[in-house]
Design an enzyme around this catalytic site. Structure first.
Site, mmCIF file in Angstrom:
data_model
loop_
_atom_site.group_PDB
_atom_site.id
_atom_site.type_symbol
_atom_site.label_atom_id
_atom_site.label_comp_id
_atom_site.label_asym_id
_atom_site.label_seq_id
_atom_site.Cartn_x
_atom_site.Cartn_y
_atom_site.Cartn_z
ATOM 1 N N SER A 83 0.823 -1.221 0.000
ATOM 2 C CA SER A 83 0.000 0.000 0.000
ATOM 3 C C SER A 83 0.848 1.257 0.000
ATOM 4 O O SER A 83 0.495 2.259 -0.626
ATOM 5 C CB SER A 83 -0.935 -0.004 1.223
ATOM 6 O OG SER A 83 -1.801 -1.115 1.183
ATOM 7 N N ASN A 84 1.987 1.224 0.709
ATOM 8 C CA ASN A 84 2.851 2.398 0.767
ATOM 9 C C ASN A 84 3.647 2.622 -0.510
ATOM 10 O O ASN A 84 4.312 3.639 -0.656
ATOM 11 C CB ASN A 84 3.809 2.290 1.959
ATOM 12 C CG ASN A 84 3.078 2.439 3.269
ATOM 13 O OD1 ASN A 84 2.736 3.538 3.675
ATOM 14 N ND2 ASN A 84 2.785 1.322 3.927
ATOM 15 N N LYS A 202 -0.483 -11.064 5.864
ATOM 16 C CA LYS A 202 -0.186 -9.755 6.443
ATOM 17 C C LYS A 202 -1.525 -9.156 6.842
ATOM 18 O O LYS A 202 -2.382 -8.899 5.990
ATOM 19 C CB LYS A 202 0.513 -8.831 5.446
ATOM 20 C CG LYS A 202 0.742 -7.430 6.021
ATOM 21 C CD LYS A 202 1.083 -6.397 4.972
ATOM 22 C CE LYS A 202 1.135 -5.010 5.618
ATOM 23 N NZ LYS A 202 1.280 -3.924 4.623
ATOM 24 N N SER A 204 -3.359 -6.041 8.526
ATOM 25 C CA SER A 204 -3.162 -4.639 8.897
ATOM 26 C C SER A 204 -4.330 -4.068 9.684
ATOM 27 O O SER A 204 -4.376 -2.868 9.929
ATOM 28 C CB SER A 204 -2.941 -3.799 7.630
ATOM 29 O OG SER A 204 -1.782 -4.209 6.945
ATOM 30 N N GLY A 228 0.736 -5.891 10.325
ATOM 31 C CA GLY A 228 0.769 -4.922 9.244
ATOM 32 C C GLY A 228 1.074 -3.509 9.659
ATOM 33 O O GLY A 228 0.928 -2.586 8.858
ATOM 34 N N VAL A 245 5.286 -6.235 8.658
ATOM 35 C CA VAL A 245 5.463 -5.413 7.464
ATOM 36 C C VAL A 245 4.995 -4.025 7.868
ATOM 37 O O VAL A 245 3.790 -3.775 7.975
ATOM 38 C CB VAL A 245 4.651 -5.954 6.272
ATOM 39 C CG1 VAL A 245 4.851 -5.061 5.050
ATOM 40 C CG2 VAL A 245 5.041 -7.388 5.962
#
Length: 333
Positions: A83-84, A202, A204, A228, A245
């Site tokens: 996403s980043n 993962k 989040s 996450g 992560v």
């Protein structure tokens, strides 16, 4: 404000040991006793920011420079196109080239996870194959969400089963409800954990009860749970997560690797003290200011941040000052 002397001294001594440690020797905390995972995901992974030039083209030279700097930090590996990484804003050819660039710059003993989730199962499979050919070790596959009302447990199990069957590399599920509006159902996770090519998730969402239940319900499988976010990393380890992560690792990679080490070695008081110093900076570069805030903070710590791709807008001067104050108040600047 400088980082406190006690924390700084502890950080230096711990990292000196970590730099000589073999990442593959660290047992994932969610792994059943006496069993080793087929591919150990234990440790910290920064989800890389994608650098752009002033004209908003992908700046591959700056990306390579950031990756080479991260190679000096004892990360388990890196995540490209999470996403980043602004992956929804990248064309398919850009996504593949980003992964190729990261793989060239990344030491071979570090894992490369690559985001390959698309809205359709067919497109996800095609991109996953391309990511494997570009050098990814693991595919990170976000939940399809545009038609979220139709994304039932059965539909998601079918989607991920098809992807797992077709993928030439292991698959990690990716649930990020803040962005997708969709939590991967627990029933789907438990079922998919039995797939021989699906090795983890993962998560989040930040629901520690849910994460602990995932660890518990999948304990007989070759399946690992990754936190996450840095904001709940310690709590995730306490319920059996294997690693994290974490967006904040793009900025404060060494402290997050130290937190990982402290949790694995049972130094819970020291881990709690360090976690407390990370919560507000993490919130600032995620929920509060998002990717523009993350990229601005990266610049203060020697990395290339640069602009985001529109429509993401840069921070205002007041926001930059608030971001800096958050890092300073917690001892990082």
């Amino acid at each position: 404000m400088a980082l406190s002397t006690r924390l700084a001294s502890s950080l230096r001594s711990t990292l000196a040991a970590l730099h000589w440690a073999a990442p593959r020797q660290c047992r994932g905390l969610s792994t059943p006793q006496g069993s080793e995972p087929s591919l150990n995901l234990g440790g910290i992974f920064p989800p890389l920011a994608t650098p752009f030039s002033p004209t908003q083209e992908v700046d591959y030279a700056q990306l390579e420079g950031n990756v080479r700097r991260y190679a000096s930090i004892p990360f388990r590996g890196l995540v490209a196109l999470g996403s980043n990484g602004e992956y929804p804003y990248l064309a398919s050819c850009e996504r593949v080239e980003v992964v190729s660039c990261v793989r060239r710059a990344l030491p071979r003993d570090r894992l490369l996870l690559a985001g390959s989730g698309c809205e359709s199962t067919q497109a996800t499979i095609e991109l996953t194959v391309s990511m494997a050919e570009a050098g990814a070790d693991v595919a990170l596959v976000v939940t399809p969400c545009y038609y979220r009302g139709a994304m039932t447990t059965a539909a998601l199990i079918h989607h991920y089963t098809e992807v797992g069957d077709a993928s030439p590399i292991p698959v990690v599920l990716y649930s990020v409800p803040a962005n997708t509006g969709l939590d991967l159902p627990m029933e789907a996770v438990i079922t998919l954990a039995q797939h021989p090519n699906i090795i983890g998730i993962k998560d989040s969402g930040g629901d520690i009860t849910r994460m602990g239940l995932m660890v518990h319900k999948t304990r007989q499988e070759d399946f690992q749970v990754l936190a996450g976010s840095a904001g709940f990393l310690l709590a995730s380890y306490a319920v059996g997560a294997s690693g994290g992560v974490c967006a904040l690792a793009n900025v404060l990679g060494d402290p997050l690797c130290q937190l990982d080490h402290l949790c694995r070695t049972g130094q819970w008081q020291e881990a709690r003290d360090l976690q407390h110093h990370l919560i507000e900076p993490n919130t600032a570069v995620t929920r509060r200011f998002g990717i523009p805030g993350l990229k601005k903070a990266m610049e203060w710590f020697g990395y290339y941040g640069g602009p985001c791709r529109a429509p993401l807008a840069p921070l205002s001067p007041a926001q930059v000052e608030e971001l800096r104050s958050t890092f300073s108040a917690n001892g990082w600047l």
